[in-house]
Design an enzyme around this catalytic site. Structure first.
Site, PDB file in Angstrom:
ATOM      1  CG  MET A 197      -2.114  -0.974   1.008  1.00  0.00           C
ATOM      2  SD  MET A 197      -3.386  -0.790   2.279  1.00  0.00           S
ATOM      3  CE  MET A 197      -2.620  -1.612   3.650  1.00  0.00           C
ATOM      4  N   GLY A 198       2.150   1.174   0.037  1.00  0.00           N
ATOM      5  CA  GLY A 198       2.911   2.412  -0.013  1.00  0.00           C
ATOM      6  C   GLY A 198       4.334   2.275   0.484  1.00  0.00           C
ATOM      7  CE  LYS A 223       1.808   2.213   4.297  1.00  0.00           C
ATOM      8  NZ  LYS A 223       1.438   1.106   5.188  1.00  0.00           N
ATOM      9  CG  ASP A 241      -5.235  -4.587   5.491  1.00  0.00           C
ATOM     10  OD1 ASP A 241      -5.401  -5.806   5.302  1.00  0.00           O
ATOM     11  OD2 ASP A 241      -4.302  -3.940   4.974  1.00  0.00           O
TER      12      ASP A 241
END
Length: 506
Positions: free
Chosen positions: A22-23, A40, A134
């Site tokens: 995700m990053g 992030k 998540d």
């Protein structure tokens, strides 16, 4: 991004810390506050609208920033860089649980220690109306002193990870999804409970419950079916994992109950080694007033491999009425803007903290009210309307209308959470959604004039015939675009002027 670069006019990049699906994470110096932070930079999925991704990230960051807990990574800010969203978070020199698992399975005692901390933070988030979405080993950070912290609240939804795209392709890995989410359902609190169970299972067994194959579609089908082999290394954790990993969401314990189960496994260890517990967790706590799992037929703890004809089954445990993580209820306090603590009328109440050892624990409503005290739907709706009519100005009177669950946050924290709210209006009138539940929509105006529209589900308890707001769950939160409203108002004003001129000429 490059080392030495200034992001958003204040964050000076010092070095790259790591990267994931995700990053990319950087260490940076906040030159305005002279503190080290983590940045992030979120990955925007190919074909996605970057503007929409930035908006989603900002909304999720605002929600996550409401949570302040010693076992949750704090979100400070969200900014843009080259059209991509960048989260500014607490910097924590740590390794991820995923890194430790990659070296081999962890001892069950250590996993219980980690799980107790993470469950405490998630219980606090749930009490504040926040669903993580998540929970997985990669989002659990571990420091050298034994502290565990959960990070990336809501980021999966912000960037579109772990979802089926419009083209039908799967983005991200479903290894730690719950069966109901794998079947297309929306993540809820119970989904986080299952994901925590999967995370702890992976830590003690060395692999996720449903495996870690490269075929994401096949893995998704396995998750949806809810079948996985029972753990063989869990030892004292086995029963807890069985509860967390129940296929039926309604049969799982609440996150606060899960935290209690995990803390109980660490209770016999010497105090000097109990790094999993925070001082607040050691204090006496009020009883858990979350609904207990229904006393139906016991659900399978897991569906073992196909060769086993009789999967292990455990009967649902009744909710504990003793200690229920102070952090769990304290999270109700963290309802910052989310603090839609709901309650009614004055009244200091002493909660009924006792429950017979053999008798079933009373529900929150029956514990506080005697037969005939049921105020009915209209009175519950009136209680919610009266509560919001007091806010944000009259927090002292509003505090008197809270139940014990929301009062656990403490009055200073409650009042602080409303200082940033300049105005509140009810956008959707209160409506009963159950015997003790009311839904309501509100619009909040922040210090800069920005507006947020939120939908809440409130649970009320009754004492002496008076409904009190005892729990609050945020169902949705979105920024209201005032620009369209202003444009429409201007257009109507111009039309009126043109209309007036014509009639004058006629």
């Amino acid at each position: 991004m490059d080392v030495g670069r200034l992001v958003a006019g204040r964050y000076r990049l010092r070095g790259r810390v790591g990267a994931g699906a995700m990053g990319v994470v950087w260490q940076a110096l906040d030159e305005r506050l002279d503190r080290v932070v983590a940045l992030k930079q979120l990955v925007v999925p190919e074909g996605a609208d970057p503007v929409a991704a930035v908006g989603r990230a900002a909304r999720e960051a605002r929600i996550a920033a409401r949570l302040q807990h010693p076992n949750a990574v704090t979100v400070h800010d969200v900014v843009q860089d080259e059209g991509k969203p960048v989260l500014v978070m607490e910097y924590l020199p740590a390794r991820t649980l995923a890194e430790l698992i990659a070296r081999g399975p962890l001892p069950a005692e250590r996993v219980a220690t980690i799980g107790a901390q993470v469950a405490g933070a998630l219980a606090a988030a749930h009490a504040a109306g926040i669903v993580h979405r998540d929970v997985k080993p990669g989002n659990v950070l571990l420091t050298d002193d034994g502290t565990a912290k959960i990070t990336d609240f809501g980021i999966a939804r912000a960037v579109g990870d772990v979802t089926v795209t419009r083209t039908g392709l799967l983005a991200g890995t479903p290894a730690f999804l719950s069966p109901e989410v794998a079947r297309g359902g929306e993540p809820v609190h119970a989904s986080d409970v299952f994901a925590l169970g999967g995370t702890l299972y992976a830590a003690v067994e060395g692999r996720p419950p449903f495996g870690d194959g490269d075929n994401a579609i096949a893995l998704l089908h396995a998750v949806a079916a809810g079948r996985f082999p029972p753990p063989t290394r869990a030892g004292p954790l086995t029963d807890v994992l069985a509860e967390l990993l129940r296929t039926d969401p309604a049969a799982r314990p609440t996150m606060a109950q899960a935290a209690d189960r995990l803390r109980a496994l660490t209770a016999t260890r010497p105090a000097a080694t109990r790094l999993d517990l925070n001082p607040a967790d050691l204090a006496p706590r009020p009883p858990d007033r979350s609904p207990a799992a229904p006393p139906t037929a016991p659900a399978p703890a897991w569906s073992a491999d196909p060769q086993r004809a009789h999967p292990t089954a455990l009967a649902p445990r009744p909710a504990r009425t003793g200690r229920v993580g102070l952090v769990a209820v304290a999270a109700a306090a963290v309802v910052g803007l989310v603090v839609l603590a709901l309650v009614l009328t004055n009244g200091n109440r002493s909660a009924d903290d006792t429950a017979g050892a053999s008798a079933p624990a009373p529900s929150a409503t029956t514990a506080a009210s005697a037969p005939g005290d049921d105020p009915g739907p209209a009175r519950l709706e009136q209680a919610v309307a009266e509560y919001y009519a007091l806010l944000p100005k009259n927090t002292a009177q509003a505090w008197d209308r809270l139940g014990p669950g929301l009062r656990a946050q403490g009055r200073p924290q409650y009042e602080k959470s409303w200082r940033e709210v300049k105005a509140l209006t009810v956008s959707s009138p209160p409506a009963t959604a159950g015997a003790d539940t009311v839904t309501v929509g509100i619009d909040l105006t922040g210090p800069g004039g920005g507006k947020t529209r939120e939908s809440h589900r409130l649970r009320l308890v009754v004492q002496g015939g008076t409904p009190l707001i005892d729990a609050d769950e945020v169902l949705s939160s979105q920024r209201i675009d005032d620009a369209d409203d202003d444009h429409e108002d201007k257009k109507k004003d111009d039309d009126r002027k043109r209309g007036g001129g014509k009639s004058g000429e006629g």
